[in-house]
Structures are given as C-alpha cells and as structure tokens.
Design a protein around this motif. Structure first.
Motif, PDB file in Angstrom:
ATOM      1  N   UNK A  79      22.317 -45.313   1.086  1.00  0.00           N
ATOM      2  CA  UNK A  79      22.604 -44.269   0.033  1.00  0.00           C
ATOM      3  C   UNK A  79      23.733 -43.407   0.323  1.00  0.00           C
ATOM      4  N   UNK A  80      24.584 -43.968   1.115  1.00  0.00           N
ATOM      5  CA  UNK A  80      25.890 -43.289   1.464  1.00  0.00           C
ATOM      6  C   UNK A  80      26.650 -43.354  -0.040  1.00  0.00           C
ATOM      7  N   UNK A  81      26.469 -44.063  -0.913  1.00  0.00           N
ATOM      8  CA  UNK A  81      27.440 -44.067  -1.970  1.00  0.00           C
ATOM      9  C   UNK A  81      26.942 -42.879  -2.992  1.00  0.00           C
ATOM     10  N   UNK A  82      25.879 -42.446  -2.668  1.00  0.00           N
ATOM     11  CA  UNK A  82      25.191 -41.119  -3.360  1.00  0.00           C
ATOM     12  C   UNK A  82      25.533 -39.904  -2.627  1.00  0.00           C
ATOM     13  N   UNK A  83      26.094 -40.142  -1.587  1.00  0.00           N
ATOM     14  CA  UNK A  83      26.636 -38.696  -0.847  1.00  0.00           C
ATOM     15  C   UNK A  83      25.561 -38.449   0.397  1.00  0.00           C
ATOM     16  N   UNK A  84      24.576 -39.222   0.417  1.00  0.00           N
ATOM     17  CA  UNK A  84      23.604 -39.018   1.751  1.00  0.00           C
ATOM     18  C   UNK A  84      24.428 -39.470   2.925  1.00  0.00           C
ATOM     19  N   UNK A  85      24.108 -38.398   3.795  1.00  0.00           N
ATOM     20  CA  UNK A  85      24.893 -38.775   4.952  1.00  0.00           C
ATOM     21  C   UNK A  85      24.334 -37.921   6.160  1.00  0.00           C
ATOM     22  N   UNK A  86      24.231 -38.628   7.357  1.00  0.00           N
ATOM     23  CA  UNK A  86      23.276 -37.994   8.521  1.00  0.00           C
ATOM     24  C   UNK A  86      24.049 -36.663   8.997  1.00  0.00           C
ATOM     25  N   UNK A  87      25.455 -36.622   8.747  1.00  0.00           N
ATOM     26  CA  UNK A  87      26.203 -35.135   9.229  1.00  0.00           C
ATOM     27  C   UNK A  87      25.777 -34.305   8.266  1.00  0.00           C
ATOM     28  N   UNK A  88      25.382 -34.318   7.150  1.00  0.00           N
ATOM     29  CA  UNK A  88      24.896 -33.241   6.168  1.00  0.00           C
ATOM     30  C   UNK A  88      23.474 -32.748   6.444  1.00  0.00           C
ATOM     31  N   UNK A  89      23.221 -31.653   5.986  1.00  0.00           N
ATOM     32  CA  UNK A  89      21.730 -31.195   6.123  1.00  0.00           C
ATOM     33  C   UNK A  89      20.784 -31.926   5.161  1.00  0.00           C
ATOM     34  N   UNK A  90      19.756 -32.174   5.561  1.00  0.00           N
ATOM     35  CA  UNK A  90      18.769 -32.893   4.836  1.00  0.00           C
ATOM     36  C   UNK A  90      18.410 -32.378   3.417  1.00  0.00           C
ATOM     37  N   UNK A  91      18.721 -31.214   3.259  1.00  0.00           N
ATOM     38  CA  UNK A  91      18.407 -30.651   1.789  1.00  0.00           C
ATOM     39  C   UNK A  91      19.653 -31.114   0.766  1.00  0.00           C
ATOM     40  N   UNK A  92      20.579 -31.592   1.420  1.00  0.00           N
ATOM     41  CA  UNK A  92      21.614 -31.802   0.388  1.00  0.00           C
ATOM     42  C   UNK A  92      21.303 -33.277  -0.329  1.00  0.00           C
ATOM     43  N   UNK A  93      20.369 -34.220   0.428  1.00  0.00           N
ATOM     44  CA  UNK A  93      20.051 -35.276  -0.265  1.00  0.00           C
ATOM     45  C   UNK A  93      19.080 -34.783  -1.112  1.00  0.00           C
ATOM     46  N   UNK A  94      19.004 -35.771  -2.540  1.00  0.00           N
ATOM     47  CA  UNK A  94      18.233 -35.178  -3.721  1.00  0.00           C
ATOM     48  C   UNK A  94      16.764 -35.906  -3.363  1.00  0.00           C
ATOM     49  N   UNK A  95      15.929 -35.419  -4.298  1.00  0.00           N
ATOM     50  CA  UNK A  95      14.504 -36.200  -4.168  1.00  0.00           C
ATOM     51  C   UNK A  95      14.758 -37.599  -4.693  1.00  0.00           C
ATOM     52  N   UNK A  96      15.916 -38.268  -5.466  1.00  0.00           N
ATOM     53  CA  UNK A  96      15.841 -39.437  -5.786  1.00  0.00           C
ATOM     54  C   UNK A  96      16.351 -40.264  -4.745  1.00  0.00           C
ATOM     55  N   UNK A  97      17.218 -39.505  -3.845  1.00  0.00           N
ATOM     56  CA  UNK A  97      17.567 -40.235  -2.664  1.00  0.00           C
ATOM     57  C   UNK A  97      16.250 -40.664  -1.850  1.00  0.00           C
ATOM     58  N   UNK A  98      15.649 -39.443  -1.424  1.00  0.00           N
ATOM     59  CA  UNK A  98      14.463 -39.596  -0.468  1.00  0.00           C
ATOM     60  C   UNK A  98      13.414 -40.629  -1.096  1.00  0.00           C
TER      61      UNK A  98
END
Lengths: 326, 256
Positions: free
Chosen positions: B101-120
């Motif tokens: 999901x990197x291309x959608x801005x998901x990153x382990x160095x950001x807090x989990x709530x930054x990833x959207x429900x769609x990512x999860x």
C-alpha cells in the motif's frame, strides 16, 4: 514494543544520561545546583563548569552518537545489509581526511572550514559507494569498496603526516584522529548543527522508502519508490551527518553498527522504523561511554574513539559471525 | 486493454535481449509467458513493468505512456512479483503485505490511523485471500518457501493494482502451493485484473492460462488461446522437447 513507547523510553533515558554527564565529574554538581547553573543563577564556577565544559562535551557526544547511528541505520537500509556503517564503508575515514587536511595546512581560518571539509570528504565517500551499489548486486563488493576507500584515505592521511609542516600540528592531529569530545565548546556544536539538521530532514524523509526497500530494488520501484530520490536522500543524509560528527569529534567507530543492531529486533526489523530509536540509542551509548572515560581513574584520559573501537570491534566480529552468509 | 506493448526492443551491452515484441494484456485474462531459459522473458517483463527502459518501442499502461507516469501512479496500476524475492530483513508478515500500500501513502513510520479503512481492508483481504491470517504476526525468516511465496503474492494483491506481472511465482513450490498461487492469480484476473506470468511448468500453464505467449531467442513466436497455440510442433520448435497435447493436457516425453 510499540515504536512510540520505545522512543519515549530512550528519550527519557537520554535526558537522564545528559543530566548525569553534567553532574558527574571531578567536582560533583548535584541536580539542584545543576538546574540553577543551567538558568545561570548559581555560583559562577558552577556556571562555567556546566556551560563551558560538561554540557558542550555531553551534547557533542550525544549528537555524534546519534548522527553515526542514524547514518548507519540508513545505510544499512539502503544497502540492505546490517554490516553497512559509516566507519566500515570508509565514510568516516574520508571525512577525517578532509578535516585533517584543513587542520594540518592551517587552512582553518574560518570555523566553517573543518565542518565543510569533513562533510565534503564524507559525501565523496557515500557517493562513490552508492555509485558502486548501482553496478553491483553483491554487498561483499560494496564492503570491500569501503575497505579500499578507508585504506586509501588512511594512506593519504599518512602521507600528510609524513609531509606535515610543524611537529606541533602533528601531535594535534593524531590526538584528533583518535576521536574525542573533550574540550568541545557550544560554538563547535553550532557550526556542526546546520549540517546535522539538514541530514535529519533527509533521513526522516527517507524512512518510508527504506522500509519498502526490504522487498528488493525491483519490487520497491514497482511498489512506488523513487529509487534515485531515495538513494540521494540517504547519500546526502548519511554523508552530512557523518561529516559533521567527524568534524565535531574525529573518527569514532562502530556506534553506527551496534545501535541499529540492538534496535532492529525491537521494531520488527523495519529499517524505516529503526532510524529514530537507533539515533537515540547511539547518542545515549556515546554519552554513557564518555562518562566512563571521564570517571576512569588514571593520569591519562582515554580517548572516546579508542574506547568505542575497543568495545565495538569485537561486537562487529560477533555480528559478522552470527550472520548466515553475507 | 490494460497494458499494451508495441514493438519492444531491448539492447544491452550490444546484445539484443528482446526484439520487436508486441503484445497486450486484456481485462479478465491470465496470460502465461513461456519460453526456454535465456529466451528474454525476464527482460521483457522488466520493460513491461518500467524497471528497464525499452530501447525501441512503447509500453502503454491503462492508456498512458509508461515513461510519463510517476512511480506512484505506475504502482497504483501495476504490481510486480520479481524472480528474486529474498527479503533483506526478517520482517513481520503483516508489515511486508502492508508495503503493497506504499503508493497510497501507507507507511510503517507513520501512525496507524493515517492509513484509511480502504488500506486496512485491502491488507486484510490480501492476507485472507492468501491464507495468511494465522501467520500475520510471524517473522518472515520463520516461514517455509510456500508461505513466503504467499506473503509476496499478498503484498502484490494488497496494492489492488489491476495489472499483475509475476516472474516465475511458483518455482520451487510443491504442487499444492503452486496450485494455490495459480488460483490466486486466476482469481485476480477474473475479478477484473490482467495477469501476465512467466511459467516453466507447461502443464500448469495450459491448465490455468487463458492465453499463451511463446518466446524464443528474444522474439514472440506465438500468441493466442491455449487451444490454438499449444501444439506438439511448438513444444518441439520452442523448447526442443517431444510432448503429447490433448486439449489442455500436456505430457512431456523427452528431448525431441
């Protein structure tokens, strides 16, 4: 352990270590007097000891440890190998060479001269290694390129010592290359600070890309990582950080390999997440080592770089031996 | 047509690795790329994924020229499973899958709530599809080869990119795991994706692929439905083996 818990824990311990470093010494300064001296309201002697001797020294140790550990963690992520480190890859040696040239030929007319020379040396080395990394898949080759760089920088250093104009500057130089944070002043730190700040920004931005690089370069590119940009961020970040720390303390080895090595299992081996806690731990380790150097009995104070190498080199060998393959 | 390669020619160090290859990937199709070792299959995939620039010719991804897309834009449309899949670090299974999901801005160095429900959802679905739910907290160095292959597959699926290109995804897998991976790829195609996969197992290719592209000495020598392109003559001319073909069944007898 959650990353935020780990970071908080390390940050609190770091502050405690810095307080201890300011408090412990030939004249013990208890915490209440230390606080008074920090705000400048206590006895003049305490203010001098804290502001001019102990705090600059402790801060220098912390910044150097943090920079080297962050550089190590970033280079390990980029080269996908736990043995990558500014010292092993010859980055520190090239930075030291640049700084030595300036010191030896008395070109250090501006306080910026040494940091700029050291950073130039470090950037040259990181750029050469990154260029080699594009052309080879083998990490062993890269480490050997680093060994070659290190030896070559060492040879040039010997050549300079050989041709040194004054024996006086010779002694100065040798003492500096051993690596120490003794007698550092706040202005010394201020001249390294801009480089460290830029490095911190670069390495922070590089973190998420380094995490994806776990998959390998081809998979990472197709997953959306701009490889060229990532390489440049790490090269400049690690080069600036290592150069500035060498300008500040001379060559101090192995922090960049040991701190990330200890942190990695705590962050599930994520090279992105390891960067920040590695920096905190690197700083903490060097401050503690420097306190050790200062309180050790004996008429001659050991150099921090010597102690770091004595403790670090065996750990490095252990890490190598416990790895399966290179 | 999700991906269209036109007249691809790749020249490296004066060697022509791919010459004049044209093909396209259609929605809903699983296409297998077949050919002997050294035929240029991996090189062709690297051009199709944009890892290597083509010397001559063009690649269009979802209507846009591949060169004009940013790495992020490309990653949202195309996922790639390379041949070399060794992980640099013994990362956690869920973390590796989330890298998709990197291309959608998901990153382990950001807090989990930054990833959207769609990512999860995408990560969870990929983990479930690849049967990795019970393994998601394990470190990858404790996994078997088959499990690791599923982790990589899940990473690619988590990106939800319509085009999926895989280089020998089932090499070194036992038959059951190979079936499992092939079924995952087929399902991806059936759900509106387009899959291109390099295979050396001709029986599995004949069974799962909708279309076969045959490659020999840098050239595409045949391209079409399994029933039309899988012939005994072609096995002899491309692979140099004697085989019996019965519909989608293929039996190899020995060197031709």
């Amino acid at each position: 352990m959650r990353a935020s818990t780990l970071n908080t824990l390390l940050a609190v311990t770091s502050v405690l270590a810095l307080v201890a470093a300011c408090s412990i010494g030939s004249v013990a300064i208890p915490v209440e007097r230390l606080l008074a001296a920090l705000v400048g309201t206590d006895s003049a002697s305490d203010v001098i000891v804290v502001w001019h001797i102990r705090l600059p020294r402790a801060l220098a140790a912390y910044l150097v440890g943090a920079s080297l550990a962050a550089s190590g963690a970033a280079l390990q992520g980029l080269l996908r190998n736990p043995l990558a480190e500014p010292g092993v890859l010859g980055v520190s040696a090239c930075a030291a060479l640049g700084a030595s040239a300036v010191i030896l030929w008395g070109a250090a007319t501006s306080p910026w001269a040494i940091p700029i020379a050291a950073v130039t040396g470090a950037l040259t080395a990181t750029a050469l290694i990154a260029a080699a990394a594009v052309n080879t898949r083998s990490i062993l080759t890269l480490i050997l390129v680093g060994v070659g760089l290190s030896s070559f920088a060492g040879a040039l250093m010997s050549l300079m010592l050989n041709l040194a104009p004054h024996p006086f500057s010779l002694a100065d130089l040798i003492s500096w290359t051993l690596g120490s944070v003794a007698n550092r002043s706040l202005p010394d730190i201020a001249f390294a600070a801009p480089f460290l700040l830029v490095a911190a920004v670069f390495l922070t931005v590089a973190r998420s890309g380094l995490a994806v690089l776990t998959l390998g370069e081809e998979a990472a590119t197709t997953a959306g990582v701009n490889l060229l940009r990532l390489r440049l961020l790490v090269i400049f970040g690690a080069g600036l950080a290592t150069g500035a720390s060498v300008a500040l303390a001379g060559a101090i080895g192995f922090v960049g390999i040991i701190a990330p090595h200890l942190i990695r299992p705590l962050v599930h081996h994520d090279p992105g997440r390891s960067l920040f806690p590695s920096a905190l731990l690197g700083g903490l380790l060097l401050v503690l080592a420097d306190i050790g150097v200062r309180v050790m009995p004996g008429s001659v104070e050991l150099k921090l770089g010597v102690v770091a190498a004595l403790l670090g080199a065996p750990v490095f060998v252990l890490i190598v031996l416990r790895r399966r393959g290179v | 047509m999700l991906l269209n390669a036109d007249n691809i020619t790749l020249i490296k160090n004066k060697h022509t690795l791919v010459r004049g290859a044209s093909f396209s990937l259609q929605v809903g199709q699983l296409t297998a790329l077949l050919g002997p070792n050294g035929a240029g299959k991996s090189s062709l995939l690297k051009v199709a994924t944009g890892i290597t620039k083509t010397s001559i010719g063009t690649v269009q991804l979802d209507g846009a020229d591949l060169d004009t897309l940013s790495t992020i834009e490309r990653a949202r449309k195309l996922a790639y499973l390379p041949q070399m899949r060794e992980l640099a670090w013994p990362s956690r299974v869920r973390d590796v899958v989330a890298l998709g999901r990197y291309a959608y801005g998901v990153s382990s160095t950001r807090s989990a709530h930054r990833s959207t429900a769609r990512d999860t959802d995408a990560i969870n679905k990929a983990l479930t599809d690849c049967d990795l739910n019970s393994l998601q907290k394990r470190n990858c160095d404790t996994l078997s080869g088959g499990e690791l292959a599923r982790v990589h597959c899940a990473r690619a699926l988590a990106s939800e990119a319509p085009v999926l290109i895989a280089d020998e995804p089932i090499t070194a897998l036992d038959p059951l795991h190979a079936f499992h991976i092939m079924t995952l790829l087929q399902t991806h195609a059936r759900n509106g994706g387009a899959v291109l996969v390099v295979l050396h197992d001709l029986a599995l290719a004949a069974r799962f692929a909708d279309r076969l592209i045959w490659m020999q000495q840098g050239k595409l020598v045949a391209d079409g439905p399994v029933e039309q392109t899988l012939t005994e003559d072609r096995l002899a001319s491309v692979f140099g083996v004697e085989g019996r073909v019965l519909g989608r069944e293929v039996t190899l007898l020995g060197p031709a």
